[in-house]
Design an enzyme around this catalytic site. Structure first.
Site, PDB file in Angstrom:
ATOM      1  N   GLU A 129     -46.239  48.595   3.354  1.00 28.33           N
ATOM      2  CA  GLU A 129     -45.308  49.264   2.928  1.00 28.33           C
ATOM      3  C   GLU A 129     -44.793  49.522   1.281  1.00 28.33           C
ATOM      4  O   GLU A 129     -45.175  48.274   0.720  1.00 28.33           O
ATOM      5  CB  GLU A 129     -43.901  48.649   3.003  1.00 28.33           C
ATOM      6  CG  GLU A 129     -42.644  49.176   3.067  1.00 28.33           C
ATOM      7  CD  GLU A 129     -41.625  48.205   3.307  1.00 28.33           C
ATOM      8  OE1 GLU A 129     -40.744  48.839   4.095  1.00 28.33           O
ATOM      9  OE2 GLU A 129     -41.367  47.564   3.347  1.00 28.33           O
ATOM     10  N   GLN A 163     -39.561  35.365   5.674  1.00 29.48           N
ATOM     11  CA  GLN A 163     -40.464  36.337   5.751  1.00 29.48           C
ATOM     12  C   GLN A 163     -41.798  35.311   5.388  1.00 29.48           C
ATOM     13  O   GLN A 163     -41.855  35.161   4.409  1.00 29.48           O
ATOM     14  CB  GLN A 163     -40.511  37.242   5.050  1.00 29.48           C
ATOM     15  CG  GLN A 163     -41.432  38.790   5.067  1.00 29.48           C
ATOM     16  CD  GLN A 163     -41.291  40.393   4.082  1.00 29.48           C
ATOM     17  OE1 GLN A 163     -42.064  39.750   3.421  1.00 29.48           O
ATOM     18  NE2 GLN A 163     -40.525  40.994   4.705  1.00 29.48           N
ATOM     19  N   SER A 203     -45.596  21.218  11.904  1.00 31.29           N
ATOM     20  CA  SER A 203     -46.080  21.246  13.981  1.00 31.29           C
ATOM     21  C   SER A 203     -46.993  22.470  13.804  1.00 31.29           C
ATOM     22  O   SER A 203     -47.804  22.216  14.119  1.00 31.29           O
ATOM     23  CB  SER A 203     -45.081  20.858  14.367  1.00 31.29           C
ATOM     24  OG  SER A 203     -44.502  19.758  13.994  1.00 31.29           O
ATOM     25  N   LYS A 263     -33.074  14.298  18.389  1.00 31.12           N
ATOM     26  CA  LYS A 263     -33.819  13.513  19.626  1.00 31.12           C
ATOM     27  C   LYS A 263     -33.151  13.114  20.694  1.00 31.12           C
ATOM     28  O   LYS A 263     -33.585  12.850  22.010  1.00 31.12           O
ATOM     29  CB  LYS A 263     -35.264  11.913  19.287  1.00 31.12           C
ATOM     30  CG  LYS A 263     -36.098  13.270  18.494  1.00 31.12           C
ATOM     31  CD  LYS A 263     -36.993  12.087  17.802  1.00 31.12           C
ATOM     32  CE  LYS A 263     -37.391  12.637  16.720  1.00 31.12           C
ATOM     33  NZ  LYS A 263     -39.077  11.958  16.326  1.00 31.12           N
ATOM     34  N   ASP A 311     -43.274   9.538  20.433  1.00 32.65           N
ATOM     35  CA  ASP A 311     -43.239   8.769  19.229  1.00 32.65           C
ATOM     36  C   ASP A 311     -43.674   7.437  19.265  1.00 32.65           C
ATOM     37  O   ASP A 311     -44.499   6.686  18.448  1.00 32.65           O
ATOM     38  CB  ASP A 311     -42.195   8.849  19.167  1.00 32.65           C
ATOM     39  CG  ASP A 311     -41.629  10.950  18.045  1.00 32.65           C
ATOM     40  OD1 ASP A 311     -42.670  10.602  17.213  1.00 32.65           O
ATOM     41  OD2 ASP A 311     -40.538  10.761  17.953  1.00 32.65           O
ATOM     42  N   ALA A 330     -31.409   3.731  12.906  1.00 31.23           N
ATOM     43  CA  ALA A 330     -30.865   3.558  14.719  1.00 31.23           C
ATOM     44  C   ALA A 330     -30.760   5.384  15.358  1.00 31.23           C
ATOM     45  O   ALA A 330     -30.938   5.477  16.648  1.00 31.23           O
ATOM     46  CB  ALA A 330     -29.886   2.762  14.731  1.00 31.23           C
ATOM     47  N   ALA A 332     -36.265   8.590  16.246  1.00 30.60           N
ATOM     48  CA  ALA A 332     -37.847   8.147  16.287  1.00 30.60           C
ATOM     49  C   ALA A 332     -36.954   6.256  16.176  1.00 30.60           C
ATOM     50  O   ALA A 332     -38.126   5.361  15.965  1.00 30.60           O
ATOM     51  CB  ALA A 332     -37.737   8.507  14.638  1.00 30.60           C
ATOM     52  N   ALA A 360     -42.425   6.813   8.884  1.00 32.43           N
ATOM     53  CA  ALA A 360     -42.850   8.180   9.329  1.00 32.43           C
ATOM     54  C   ALA A 360     -42.810   9.287   8.329  1.00 32.43           C
ATOM     55  O   ALA A 360     -42.725  10.471   9.104  1.00 32.43           O
ATOM     56  CB  ALA A 360     -40.962   7.670  10.555  1.00 32.43           C
ATOM     57  N   GLN A 404     -48.484  11.141  18.031  1.00 34.52           N
ATOM     58  CA  GLN A 404     -47.805  11.953  18.864  1.00 34.52           C
ATOM     59  C   GLN A 404     -47.453  13.456  19.302  1.00 34.52           C
ATOM     60  O   GLN A 404     -47.425  13.702  20.595  1.00 34.52           O
ATOM     61  CB  GLN A 404     -46.315  11.128  18.067  1.00 34.52           C
ATOM     62  CG  GLN A 404     -45.878  11.739  16.689  1.00 34.52           C
ATOM     63  CD  GLN A 404     -45.789  13.665  17.154  1.00 34.52           C
ATOM     64  OE1 GLN A 404     -45.118  14.064  18.150  1.00 34.52           O
ATOM     65  NE2 GLN A 404     -45.702  14.263  16.192  1.00 34.52           N
ATOM     66  N   GLN A 437     -48.316  15.409  23.083  1.00 34.19           N
ATOM     67  CA  GLN A 437     -47.575  16.338  23.015  1.00 34.19           C
ATOM     68  C   GLN A 437     -48.225  17.673  24.079  1.00 34.19           C
ATOM     69  O   GLN A 437     -48.129  18.126  24.123  1.00 34.19           O
ATOM     70  CB  GLN A 437     -46.743  16.780  22.141  1.00 34.19           C
ATOM     71  CG  GLN A 437     -45.345  15.709  21.378  1.00 34.19           C
ATOM     72  CD  GLN A 437     -44.998  16.399  20.760  1.00 34.19           C
ATOM     73  OE1 GLN A 437     -44.993  16.965  19.653  1.00 34.19           O
ATOM     74  NE2 GLN A 437     -43.439  16.325  20.321  1.00 34.19           N
TER      75      GLN A 437
END
Length: 595
Positions: free
Chosen positions: A111, A298, A332, A381, A418, A452, A455, A538, A568, A572
């Site tokens: 474009e 984008q 991920s 979670k 986890d 707490a 995770a 973590a 983990q 998955q």
């Protein structure tokens, strides 16, 4: 809604009311006409491969179609979604460089946003410059001259703008993009000297405030068709990810009748771009490089091609994704998509910016059987438990799930991957520190868990399963006590930890403190770290957080969140696909994405 422009908020755009004048001055006509003095290289001589492609056409087709036209529009006959990038350079010279770069990075269409060529507009050379750029583009070109009242850069009168678009039509641009609000003026401004060509007219609508209702979207689409569009383009800001459902429905309902482009702007709408081929959009946009996006949300052109594999997507492509808020930091997709490609699985893994997980999963699109699995991250979670028809016993005991898998009956089953990954990362580090076999190293040790949430629960229960004594340190002592009661541990405040009152063998941070962009933050002061043998974080963006850096300086063995992340994710992947994950490929993919 159709009678007024939506508020422009595109990058660099200045607000301005819609032009009301449709006068066409003779001087503007003369200025906009293609000049015989324009200098451009022969497309066939610069792009031998495309010239050779033309040679394969039948003699009749070659004879009936102008040479330049064939070379620029032949690719548009393919049925797949076209990878498109916008050239927003301020000069012709820079635009020529960007065209070359875009094609090298896999653009099927370029474009040409000529409204960014403001010097050309002021000098009255815009038509000549359009011809130069169109002739120099070895793939089909869209010429767009977007006014400020529709989110663009052009703030002049309509007559010369429309004349320039017709000049683009006349010199062989594969596509010309005009706003549906200006369609009547545009077609009325067609010069008598311009005959019928193969150029296709895109009539576009942009809403920078919201995504309209199903009925309003259908009405705008119908208006574009009635006004004479060859292709309809609908772009709108998605304030919530569920808005994408309406854009996908529009494609499903109308895309079979006429080529249609839908684009969700903003981060919440990004999935409409990543899954454009699956949804059936005629094209999707990707930026040439970071910082040069022509619209919010984008992705990069190379990400669309390589990570999300848009060219290989189809209606049957299954979808997985990571649910979170925020989600832009997540690696991920960079981890799962290469594994899907290596396993030859027709699926795509995408980031999902979700505010409310229950609302998200009730939407007709994301609650469908095409979305076969979800990774779940902060802050969803614990809430994810409530959307499951079935929960793995360990996940139920922990009280948090990080994985949702679509069952044959359409319901979701929850798992927690986890806890195993986190504990394995800690055990490996402890074995390295002491030489004790990893499987036995935590028995009788004290593991202090910061946080707490979901995770934190996984870490606490995972440590308890291994025979460790568990201490929960949290900002809310009440939440810390609730988790301590559930797993048989003790609760302390963050102040207790910071003051040195809390001691142990392992310190494990389960919170997002220290995550990009807040890389100078840490959940525990450096002064207390020396009392621990192993420190785990973590957080994996950045790879070495301030907590880990200071723990290393204090003589601790460190365990990175990357180890937990890859571990983990591997579990998955196996739950999503039934195939074994290539963990080394996953690790290398994540590390590569961080460079």
């Amino acid at each position: 809604r159709l009678g007024r422009p939506r508020r422009p908020r595109a990058p660099h755009a200045r607000a301005r009311s819609s032009p009301t004048s449709t006068r066409t001055h003779a001087s503007h006509r003369r200025r906009a006409s293609p000049s015989s003095s324009c200098v451009f290289m022969s497309l066939a001589s610069r792009v031998p491969a495309l010239a050779a492609r033309r040679a394969l056409m039948s003699p009749r087709a070659r004879a009936s179609t102008p040479k330049a036209r064939v070379l620029r529009v032949c690719a548009s006959s393919a049925s797949s979604c076209k990878l498109t990038t916008s050239v927003i350079a301020p000069t012709v010279e820079k635009a020529l460089v960007d065209i070359t770069d875009a094609v090298a990075k896999g653009a099927d269409i370029v474009e040409l946003r000529v409204d960014f060529l403001q010097a050309s507009t002021k000098a009255g050379t815009i038509a000549c410059d359009i011809e130069t750029l169109v002739k120099a583009c070895p793939v089909p070109a869209i010429v767009t001259y977007r006014p400020t009242w529709e989110g663009g850069q052009y703030d002049g009168e309509e007559a010369p703008r429309l004349a320039a678009l017709w000049a683009a039509y006349g010199v062989g641009a594969a596509y010309v993009d005009c706003e549906v609000l200006a369609a009547e003026r545009f077609f009325a401004a067609k010069p008598a000297s311009v005959g019928k060509t193969a150029t296709k007219i895109i009539l576009s609508s942009h809403n920078y405030d919201e995504t309209a209702s199903d009925e309003e979207l259908a009405g705008i689409h119908a208006k574009c068709v009635a006004a004479g569009a060859d292709i309809v383009k609908m772009a709108s800001v998605c304030n919530d990810i569920e808005d994408i459902s309406r854009l996908e429905k529009l494609l499903r309902d109308k895309g079979k009748d006429i080529d249609t482009i839908v684009l969700g702007m903003s981060e919440a709408g990004q999935v409409s771009r990543l899954l454009a081929a699956k949804f059936g959009s005629f094209l999707t946009f990707g930026a040439i490089r970071r910082g040069e996006e022509s619209a919010p949300g984008q992705p990069l052109l190379e990400e669309l091609r390589d990570m999300y594999r848009v060219p290989t997507q189809g209606p049957s492509t299954k979808v997985m994704g990571v649910i979170g808020n925020p989600i832009g930091h997540s690696k991920s997709p960079a981890l799962h998509n290469p594994c899907l490609a290596a396993a030859n699985v027709d699926a795509c893994y995408v980031p999902l910016l979700v505010k409310d997980i229950k609302t998200f999963l009730k939407s007709p699109l994301f609650g469908s059987s095409d979305f076969i699995g979800f990774s779940v991250t902060i802050p969803h979670k614990e809430d994810a438990l409530e959307v499951c028809a079935e929960v793995d016993p360990v996940a139920k005991q922990i009280g948090a799930v990080n994985t949702l898998v679509r069952q044959p009956d359409g319901t979701l089953k929850g798992y927690n991957t986890d806890y195993v990954a986190a504990i394995e990362a800690i055990e490996t580090a402890y074995e390295k520190k002491t030489g004790t076999p990893a499987a036995e190293v935590l028995k009788g040790k004290t593991v202090v868990v910061i946080g707490a949430g979901g995770a934190g629960k996984a870490l606490a229960f995972g440590a308890k399963f291994k025979g460790a004594n568990v201490v929960i340190a949290n900002r809310s002592v009440e939440r810390a006590q609730a988790l301590a009661d559930a797993c048989g541990g003790t609760a302390v405040s963050l102040e207790d930890l910071a003051s040195g009152k809390v001691s142990g063998d392992v310190l494990a941070n389960s919170t997002s403190v220290g995550m990009q962009p807040n890389v100078d933050d840490t959940p525990a002061p450096a002064a207390v770290l020396g009392g621990f043998s192993v420190v785990f974080d973590a957080v994996y963006t950045p790879l070495e957080t301030r907590l880990l850096r200071e723990a290393k300086a204090a003589g601790c063995e460190i365990a990175s969140g990357l180890d937990m992340f890859v571990g983990q994710a591997a579990r998955q992947f196996e739950l999503f696909t039934g195939k074994e994950a290539k963990t080394e490929l996953m690790r290398n993919a994540v590390l590569s994405s961080m460079k």
